[in-house]
Design a protein around this motif. Structure first.
Motif, mmCIF file in Angstrom:
data_model
loop_
_atom_site.group_PDB
_atom_site.id
_atom_site.type_symbol
_atom_site.label_atom_id
_atom_site.label_comp_id
_atom_site.label_asym_id
_atom_site.label_seq_id
_atom_site.Cartn_x
_atom_site.Cartn_y
_atom_site.Cartn_z
ATOM 1 N N ILE A 1 0.832 -1.210 0.000
ATOM 2 C CA ILE A 1 0.000 0.000 0.000
ATOM 3 C C ILE A 1 0.859 1.248 0.000
ATOM 4 O O ILE A 1 0.581 2.220 -0.734
ATOM 5 N N ARG A 2 1.939 1.242 0.779
ATOM 6 C CA ARG A 2 2.810 2.424 0.809
ATOM 7 C C ARG A 2 3.519 2.621 -0.523
ATOM 8 O O ARG A 2 3.642 3.753 -1.019
ATOM 9 N N ILE A 3 3.989 1.527 -1.114
ATOM 10 C CA ILE A 3 4.617 1.640 -2.436
ATOM 11 C C ILE A 3 3.594 2.088 -3.472
ATOM 12 O O ILE A 3 3.876 2.941 -4.323
ATOM 13 N N GLY A 4 2.396 1.531 -3.393
ATOM 14 C CA GLY A 4 1.353 1.925 -4.326
ATOM 15 C C GLY A 4 0.988 3.388 -4.196
ATOM 16 O O GLY A 4 0.782 4.082 -5.200
ATOM 17 N N LEU B 1 7.429 5.318 -13.306
ATOM 18 C CA LEU B 1 7.786 5.822 -14.631
ATOM 19 C C LEU B 1 7.123 5.062 -15.765
ATOM 20 O O LEU B 1 7.341 5.390 -16.941
ATOM 21 N N SER B 2 6.313 4.069 -15.448
ATOM 22 C CA SER B 2 5.666 3.284 -16.504
ATOM 23 C C SER B 2 4.147 3.362 -16.474
ATOM 24 O O SER B 2 3.495 2.817 -17.370
ATOM 25 N N HIS B 3 3.567 4.061 -15.495
ATOM 26 C CA HIS B 3 2.117 4.062 -15.341
ATOM 27 C C HIS B 3 1.457 5.393 -15.695
ATOM 28 O O HIS B 3 0.242 5.524 -15.528
ATOM 29 N N TRP B 4 2.210 6.373 -16.163
ATOM 30 C CA TRP B 4 1.624 7.683 -16.422
ATOM 31 C C TRP B 4 0.994 7.852 -17.800
ATOM 32 O O TRP B 4 0.120 8.720 -17.963
ATOM 33 N N HIS C 1 -2.913 -1.256 -10.121
ATOM 34 C CA HIS C 1 -1.885 -1.585 -11.113
ATOM 35 C C HIS C 1 -0.496 -1.553 -10.486
ATOM 36 O O HIS C 1 0.335 -2.436 -10.731
ATOM 37 N N ALA C 2 -0.241 -0.516 -9.697
ATOM 38 C CA ALA C 2 1.076 -0.397 -9.061
ATOM 39 C C ALA C 2 1.340 -1.556 -8.107
ATOM 40 O O ALA C 2 2.444 -2.128 -8.088
#
Length: 275
Positions: free
Chosen positions: A75-78, A143-146, A202-203
């Motif tokens: 959750i924190r990373i997400g 850097l891959s989800h924007w 997704h993250a």
């Protein structure tokens, strides 16, 4: 006569319930992070019981504590990666629409380039380039989800620029920055918030995936990907609880995030105002 409940009220309650559950999981997991690392070889390989509801692993570590600690870390990373990715999407999407044809061409080319590479492969490559570990996972996912959200925001800005009040402001000499701040950003807020929330599942899934494959978080951290990867060696011996409970918890968390995003979209939709 009993008043019929409003759909928006039900949506708010469900949204608060889901958000509260996710926050509680993150907080409890953070508090149990030290306990998740405690080993007790006299209690190893125990099936689920009252003392250990999720059982224990081959080192006697409590799987409930490890699962909650892994969920908290995810959750924190997400949250971090979704915030960075959504902010980049907002800036680039607005820039592509308001800075002229050349900026639009360059940013659109970058969007097509990133979206043209298989997603998991791109996350792996960026993670390796940043040295793996926590920093590599955050960089790879962020850097891959924007691109998808940037494309949506760009289209929304292009549509808003045709509105009469925006055209009038431009003819009156109002600067582009002020038009973006005053007229564009308030209308983009719903799309931005929904995109931000929907970045979370997704993250989380991509973080767990590359960690499971051995390219993400280090094995000493109680991450869900690490737990699932280590459990694969013990499933054939009948220790099903090592993978079933963490895997189910991960799926449930992703579904909750997706539910929060969908309910938030319904809540911010003007068409649902009188439902």
């Amino acid at each position: 006569m009993k008043r019929r409940r409003n759909r928006r009220q039900d949506t708010r309650l469900l949204l608060l319930f889901a958000a509260g559950g996710l926050f509680a999981a993150a907080l409890v997991g953070l508090l149990l992070s030290d306990r998740a690392m405690v080993t007790d070889f006299s209690q190893k390989n125990l099936a689920p019981c009252l003392r250990h509801p999720f059982g224990t692993d081959w080192m006697g570590r409590d799987m409930l504590a490890r699962t909650l600690a892994g969920l908290s870390l995810s959750i924190r990373i997400g949250a971090l990666t979704a915030a960075v990715s959504a902010a980049a999407a907002l800036v680039l999407g607005v820039a592509a629409a308001v800075l002229g044809r050349w900026a639009d061409a360059v940013i659109s080319w970058c969007i097509d380039l990133v979206m043209g590479i298989p997603h998991i492969l791109l996350v792996l490559l960026i993670s390796l380039a940043f040295g793996r570990g926590f920093a590599g996972v955050v960089a790879g996912v962020a850097l891959s989800h924007w691109p998808s959200l940037a494309r949506v925001i760009r289209g929304e800005v292009l549509q808003l620029q045709q509105a009469p009040y925006v055209c009038s402001a431009g003819r009156l000499g109002v600067s582009r920055l002020r038009i973006a701040r005053t007229h564009l950003f308030p209308h983009l807020l719903p799309q931005f918030l929904i995109g931000l929330i929907l970045q979370f599942p997704h993250a989380i899934l991509h973080e767990a995936s590359i960690t499971f494959l051995g390219f993400g978080l280090p094995p000493e951290q109680p991450a869900i990907g690490v737990i699932l990867s280590e459990s694969m060696r013990y499933l054939t011996t009948g220790k099903w609880w090592l993978a079933v409970f963490p895997g189910f918890a991960l799926v449930l968390m992703v579904l909750l995030f997706a539910l929060v995003g969908e309910r938030l979209r319904q809540l911010l939709d003007p068409a649902s105002l009188h439902e």
